[in-house]
Design an enzyme around this catalytic site. Structure first.
Site, mmCIF file in Angstrom:
data_model
loop_
_atom_site.group_PDB
_atom_site.id
_atom_site.type_symbol
_atom_site.label_atom_id
_atom_site.label_comp_id
_atom_site.label_asym_id
_atom_site.label_seq_id
_atom_site.Cartn_x
_atom_site.Cartn_y
_atom_site.Cartn_z
ATOM 1 N N HIS A 82 38.165 46.734 26.112
ATOM 2 C CA HIS A 82 37.957 46.737 27.591
ATOM 3 C C HIS A 82 38.239 46.164 28.281
ATOM 4 O O HIS A 82 37.770 44.212 27.400
ATOM 5 C CB HIS A 82 36.785 47.268 28.072
ATOM 6 C CG HIS A 82 36.205 47.474 29.644
ATOM 7 N ND1 HIS A 82 37.136 48.473 29.620
ATOM 8 C CD2 HIS A 82 36.239 46.477 30.764
ATOM 9 C CE1 HIS A 82 36.659 48.581 31.587
ATOM 10 N NE2 HIS A 82 36.598 47.255 31.529
ATOM 11 N N ASP A 161 27.468 57.013 36.511
ATOM 12 C CA ASP A 161 28.915 56.400 37.179
ATOM 13 C C ASP A 161 29.529 56.809 37.967
ATOM 14 O O ASP A 161 30.086 55.682 38.967
ATOM 15 C CB ASP A 161 28.751 55.616 35.857
ATOM 16 C CG ASP A 161 30.098 54.340 36.617
ATOM 17 O OD1 ASP A 161 29.373 52.842 36.555
ATOM 18 O OD2 ASP A 161 31.517 54.549 35.848
ATOM 19 N N ARG A 168 29.398 52.891 45.315
ATOM 20 C CA ARG A 168 29.573 50.987 45.624
ATOM 21 C C ARG A 168 30.347 50.657 45.883
ATOM 22 O O ARG A 168 30.554 49.390 46.917
ATOM 23 C CB ARG A 168 29.669 50.757 43.998
ATOM 24 C CG ARG A 168 27.959 50.799 43.462
ATOM 25 C CD ARG A 168 27.830 50.287 42.072
ATOM 26 N NE ARG A 168 28.510 49.570 42.127
ATOM 27 C CZ ARG A 168 29.375 48.999 40.398
ATOM 28 N NH1 ARG A 168 29.211 50.101 40.154
ATOM 29 N NH2 ARG A 168 29.769 47.836 40.297
ATOM 30 N N SER A 183 28.014 49.459 34.467
ATOM 31 C CA SER A 183 29.209 50.755 34.542
ATOM 32 C C SER A 183 30.283 50.223 34.354
ATOM 33 O O SER A 183 30.053 51.214 33.416
ATOM 34 C CB SER A 183 30.035 50.303 35.945
ATOM 35 O OG SER A 183 31.208 51.160 36.749
ATOM 36 N N LYS A 187 30.090 53.565 29.395
ATOM 37 C CA LYS A 187 30.839 53.927 29.529
ATOM 38 C C LYS A 187 31.571 53.395 28.249
ATOM 39 O O LYS A 187 31.990 54.423 27.562
ATOM 40 C CB LYS A 187 32.768 53.831 30.249
ATOM 41 C CG LYS A 187 32.078 54.485 32.038
ATOM 42 C CD LYS A 187 32.937 54.450 33.024
ATOM 43 C CE LYS A 187 33.267 52.807 33.679
ATOM 44 N NZ LYS A 187 33.680 52.237 34.728
#
Ligand code: URA
Length: 433
Positions: A82, A161, A168, A183, A187
């Protein structure tokens, strides 16, 4: 649990027990807690901060709000990566096939770009026919047969999320380290891979502009992953300028193909190799990241990653001939050269401004439902520390019309500062966590 008491406790700076946080998040997912209550809770947390224990509990609750991918059918080692997001940051296109070449099973759930950052799914959309919506069964079958799949997260993964991120975004509570980390990691954890490699960006084009903030985010993400039993590591990498030359969608796919062909070296290729090396170490394919990096470099130089990329494109319905003939990817009618005015050593680049200039000509979205123009983009050809004469080419803008190209060119020039004295290039990898 009464929502109002949870909000009041957070407002008063109390640390909330894990069970309370879990109940609150799950009640929100069932619509038993209203948006305005969750918004008040998020703001209270944003102002007072979350402890590490609260971040762990929040992450676990978010994972529990939906399904988790069951990868037990895969022999492994399963890996995911990620990036916290940047400009010219298409590493997945190179990293995923190279990691598969080294024997990892890459289960990569990706997202779309928003604002100045690009998203892997948008880049894949530039490949004619490519599908990025795969069912859980399709994804697992594809990873079993070719070692990698890159696709969108399904709606049943971490619904909390999705809803909380939406809130947010409109309540000025995005940039809190615990909220970002929970968050991201919820995931990744729901995605099921055993090893998770994070690429946390720092610099002008990153979410976390300063190294301290990036380090805090990286450390918390790694702690959350390890707390949940996953082998997790992070590199803090430089985003003080676009990573690759290409900032766009088709153009980033083209550049990734050139790297896999061995036709392009430089910072982008080096980071891809380093990420694969660290993934190899995390997943046990290599004894350490140094050896993993050597193995990744050898796979890149051997050219086999390109064939793996072709099989990946074909498996997801894309046109495999783009590998031999990248001109099959979308293009743009206008190509405008951007030239340095005064010259000197390139000192700083506002990478976010370059990303915004590319988004403004259609390569990205200003709003979630905007349609991307896959063929346009900016090739940013200079790098910090380069010496250019006045009139030297800094960038090329590929656009739909001259006016858009010239406007983007002006934005590119305004994003640069120059020095009369020599400037050192920044390091590519700032820290390994
Ligand atoms: N990316 C995420 O997935 N979540 C955040 O909160 C920020 C960036």
């Amino acid at each position: 649990m009464r929502a109002i008491e949870v909000i009041a406790a957070k407002r008063d700076g109390e640390e909330l027990p894990a069970e309370t946080l879990a109940e609150f998040v799950l009640a929100y997912t069932r619509d038993d807690v209203a948006d305005y209550q969750m918004a008040a809770f998020l703001m209270a947390g944003y102002l007072n901060g979350f402890t590490r224990a609260e971040a762990v509990a929040l992450t676990a609750a978010m994972v529990a709000s939906g399904e988790e991918l069951d990868l037990s059918r895969l022999a492994g080692p399963t890996v995911d990566k990620h990036s916290t997001g940047g400009v010219g940051d298409g590493t997945t296109l190179v990293v995923a096939p190279l990691a598969a070449e080294l024997g990892m099973q890459v289960v990569k759930l990706s997202g779309r770009g928003l604002g100045h950052t690009g998203g892997t799914l948008d880049k894949l959309d530039a490949i004619p026919g490519m599908r990025t919506e795969l069912s859980g069964d399709e994804l697992i079958a594809q990873v079993e047969s070719i070692g990698l799949a890159v696709c969108a997260q399904t709606a049943d993964l971490v619904p909390a999320d999705k809803a909380m991120y939406g809130l947010r975004d409109v309540t000025a509570t995005v940039d809190d380290v615990a909220l970002i980390a929970s968050s991201i990691m919820s995931k990744k954890l729901a995605g099921g891979a055993h090893a998770i490699q994070l690429d946390v960006k720092t610099g002008s084009g990153a979410f976390m502009k300063a190294l301290d903030g990036a380090r805090e985010l990286a450390e918390l993400c790694v702690a959350l992953g390890r707390e949940h039993g996953r082998a997790t590591g992070a590199l803090i990498t430089d985003m003080s300028q676009p990573l690759a030359d290409a900032v766009g969608n088709a153009s980033e796919v083209r550049e990734a193909i050139e790297v896999l062909r061995g036709e392009r070296s430089g910072r982008f290729a080096d980071l891809c190799v380093a990420l694969v090396g660290h993934m190899a170490a995390l997943s046990g394919v290599a004894p350490d990241a140094g050896r993993g990096t050597e193995m990744a470099r050898a796979a890149l130089e051997g050219g086999t990653g390109l064939e793996r990329f072709r099989r990946f494109v074909e498996a997801q319905g894309g046109e495999p001939r783009i590998v031999e003939d990248p001109s099959l990817l979308p293009g743009a009618p206008v190509c405008h050269e951007v030239r340095a005015v005064g010259g000197g050593w390139l000192e700083t680049v506002d990478a976010e401004a370059i990303g915004r200039a590319a988004a403004a000509i259609g390569a990205g979205r200003q709003r979630k439902d905007d349609v991307i123009d896959l063929g346009v983009g900016i090739d940013f050809l200079a790098a910090i520390g380069d010496e250019l004469d006045a009139g030297g080419v800094v960038a090329r803008v590929m656009a739909r019309d001259e006016a858009a190209a010239e406007a983007a060119g002006r934005e590119v020039l305004a994003a640069l500062t120059w020095s009369e004295a020599r400037v050192d290039a920044p390091p590519l990898i700032h820290e390994v966590i």
